[in-house]
Design an enzyme around this catalytic site. Structure first.
Site, PDB file in Angstrom:
ATOM      1  N   GLY A  83       0.793  -1.224   0.000  1.00  0.00           N
ATOM      2  CA  GLY A  83       0.000   0.000   0.000  1.00  0.00           C
ATOM      3  C   GLY A  83       0.821   1.268   0.000  1.00  0.00           C
ATOM      4  N   GLU A 143       4.806  -6.243   0.823  1.00  0.00           N
ATOM      5  CA  GLU A 143       4.258  -6.559  -0.494  1.00  0.00           C
ATOM      6  C   GLU A 143       4.056  -5.310  -1.355  1.00  0.00           C
ATOM      7  OE1 GLU A 143       1.570 -10.303   1.203  1.00  0.00           O
ATOM      8  OE2 GLU A 143       0.658  -8.352   0.775  1.00  0.00           O
ATOM      9  N   PRO A 144       5.131  -4.643  -1.771  1.00  0.00           N
ATOM     10  CA  PRO A 144       4.958  -3.493  -2.663  1.00  0.00           C
ATOM     11  C   PRO A 144       4.500  -3.931  -4.049  1.00  0.00           C
ATOM     12  CG  PRO A 144       7.284  -4.015  -2.424  1.00  0.00           C
ATOM     13  CD  PRO A 144       6.545  -4.908  -1.470  1.00  0.00           C
ATOM     14  N   ARG A 155       2.159  -1.335  -6.490  1.00  0.00           N
ATOM     15  CA  ARG A 155       2.106  -0.020  -7.142  1.00  0.00           C
ATOM     16  C   ARG A 155       3.430   0.738  -6.991  1.00  0.00           C
ATOM     17  NH1 ARG A 155      -2.681   3.238  -7.037  1.00  0.00           N
ATOM     18  NH2 ARG A 155      -3.353   1.937  -5.290  1.00  0.00           N
ATOM     19  N   CYS A 199     -17.698   4.147 -25.857  1.00  0.00           N
ATOM     20  CA  CYS A 199     -19.043   4.708 -25.978  1.00  0.00           C
ATOM     21  C   CYS A 199     -19.676   4.846 -24.597  1.00  0.00           C
ATOM     22  CB  CYS A 199     -19.889   3.815 -26.882  1.00  0.00           C
ATOM     23  SG  CYS A 199     -21.432   4.596 -27.384  1.00  0.00           S
ATOM     24  N   TYR A 254      -2.071  -1.263 -12.453  1.00  0.00           N
ATOM     25  CA  TYR A 254      -3.512  -1.439 -12.668  1.00  0.00           C
ATOM     26  C   TYR A 254      -3.997  -0.876 -13.995  1.00  0.00           C
ATOM     27  CZ  TYR A 254      -2.937  -2.484  -7.783  1.00  0.00           C
ATOM     28  OH  TYR A 254      -2.472  -3.015  -6.596  1.00  0.00           O
TER      29      TYR A 254
END
Length: 439
Positions: free
Chosen positions: A248, A290-291, A293, A361, A390
């Site tokens: 996180g 747990e990196p 991002r 659309c 992501y």
């Protein structure tokens, strides 16, 4: 505007990453295109690991592959001696195909299937992070049938949730993840594990949030967990050898974000774990983090070709690109913000404020609102920064748009690591309702 890693402006006034001109990349591979600064990923990984090493702490830095999972990325994680966090059979299969050392794989997830657990056990992965009683019973049954043992962590919810700068200390029992520390669930789970000869409990795991810019939440979580571990040591003679405090760790997307260096997260986590272990006269556990991002987020850039525009007098000017929520759904999902430049005219002064629209659309398919840019036309390439986490992972085929290619950049070389989907790729799993007929 803040460049990341090796990104810079070259002599042509173009955005360059990893020693490669991004305009040449757009011409060579087409757009939309995800490009990754490999040197920056290596730098981030080494910063986390080096801090543990300098402190003399036994640790595992596990790349949270849900942020960006491909064979090439998993192989890069292996090169940097990272462990790997997977959350599905697909991510586990990717790791196996990449040749990742299975003893360094940790398997998360709140609803693992029997087939997924079987795959994990058959490939002798290093650890399963057990999330609930349903999974625990299924795991015990499989281990008994296979006459094998498995190492596990118990995922717990410590009653702390981090919203970047706001830490909430109550009410986090309402989570789909983990055994609650306060209501007896975690106590029951550890008892069930300890009475089973084929389950080896290494310790506890928690994850308090995402895009966190302070260490307060990690410190509070460690305190809560050690209070419980102290109770278990006294009542059950159980002592945790591993403490996984999750990930996180935040990154900078725009000037609204103010992340701290990786080393600071690690140093303060180490200090608190040492303090708690000493306070409760417990052995220092191995620390896992747990990196995800924070390893790949700002290393990724998405290149788009500018297309149509719409000027609404006295209201807004829209500039459309050839991608959108199909390759980056984060703005539509939760109003994520990004910075961007025209990659072929980086040094040109802004002449207008525009909003970047995707081609899907959907009225909500907007990538960036109110972006200062030079006057943009269909000869321009827009580079959107910090899309490494992501973006590809959540890419989709909405409107039957093919998912983009992915290119790794390092030492002035570009390497295609995911080819662009074709229309044929998108229909290859489709089956006809009837034999081919002419309507």
């Amino acid at each position: 505007m803040e460049f990341h890693g090796t990104a810079k402006v070259n002599r042509l006034g173009h955005l360059e990453i990893g020693g490669v001109d991004t305009i040449q990349l757009a011409e060579k591979y087409g757009t939309p295109l995800y490009v990754y600064d490999v040197a920056l990923i290596r730098e981030r990984a080494r910063a986390f690991k080096k801090t543990f090493e300098n402190a003399g702490i036994t640790a595992q830095v596990a790349y949270a592959s849900k942020a960006f999972s491909t064979v090439a990325m998993v192989q890069l994680a292996a090169e940097e001696n990272l462990s790997l966090d997977v959350v599905s059979g697909g991510e586990l299969y990717t790791a196996i195909k990449a040749g990742f050392p299975t003893e360094r794989i940790h398997f998360h997830g709140n609803n693992k299937s029997r087939d997924e657990l079987l795959m994990a056990i058959e490939h002798n992965i290093g650890c399963i992070v057990v999330d609930n009683f349903y999974e625990l019973e299924m795991l015990k049954e499989i281990c008994k049938d296979k006459n094998t043992k498995i190492k596990v962590l118990l995922r717990v919810t410590p009653g702390i949730e981090a919203h970047t700068h706001d830490y909430i200390l109550t009410g986090q029992e309402d989570s789909k993840f983990g055994f609650d520390l306060q209501n007896g669930q975690a106590d029951k789970a550890i008892e069930l594990c300890l009475e089973d000869q084929q389950i080896e409990v290494l310790g506890l795991h928690c994850h308090i949030g995402s895009q966190i810019f302070e260490t307060t939440g990690f410190i509070l979580a460690a305190q809560k967990i050690f209070e419980k571990l102290h109770q278990w040591k006294q009542a059950l003679t159980f002592e945790s050898t591993v403490l996984n405090l999750g990930g996180g760790f935040g990154i900078r997307y725009t000037d609204e974000d103010d992340p701290i260096p990786a080393a600071q997260y690690v140093e303060e986590i180490i200090a608190e774990v040492k303090k708690q272990a000493s306070h409760f006269s417990m052995a220092m556990p191995e620390i896992w983090i747990e990196p995800g991002r924070s390893l790949v987020g700002d290393a990724g850039t998405t290149l788009y070709r500018v297309g149509s525009r719409k000027d609404v007098p006295n209201v807004r000017q829209y500039v459309a690109v050839d991608g959108g929520m199909s390759d980056n759904i984060r703005p539509a999902l939760y109003q994520a913000k990004y910075e961007a430049v025209l990659a072929n005219r980086v040094m040109d002064k802004p002449e207008e404020t525009v909003s970047i629209a995707g081609k899907c659309c959907e009225s909500g398919d907007m990538l960036i609102w109110d972006l200062p840019l030079p006057k943009a036309g269909d000869q321009d390439v827009l580079a959107v920064f910090c899309t490494g986490a992501y973006g590809y992972s959540m890419a989709n085929n909405y409107n039957r748009l093919p998912r983009p290619a992915v290119v790794f950049l390092e030492d002035s070389k570009d390497t295609l690591v995911v080819r662009r989907e074709t229309f044929e790729d998108m229909v290859k799993l489709d089956l006809p309702f009837k034999e081919k007929v002419r309507y």
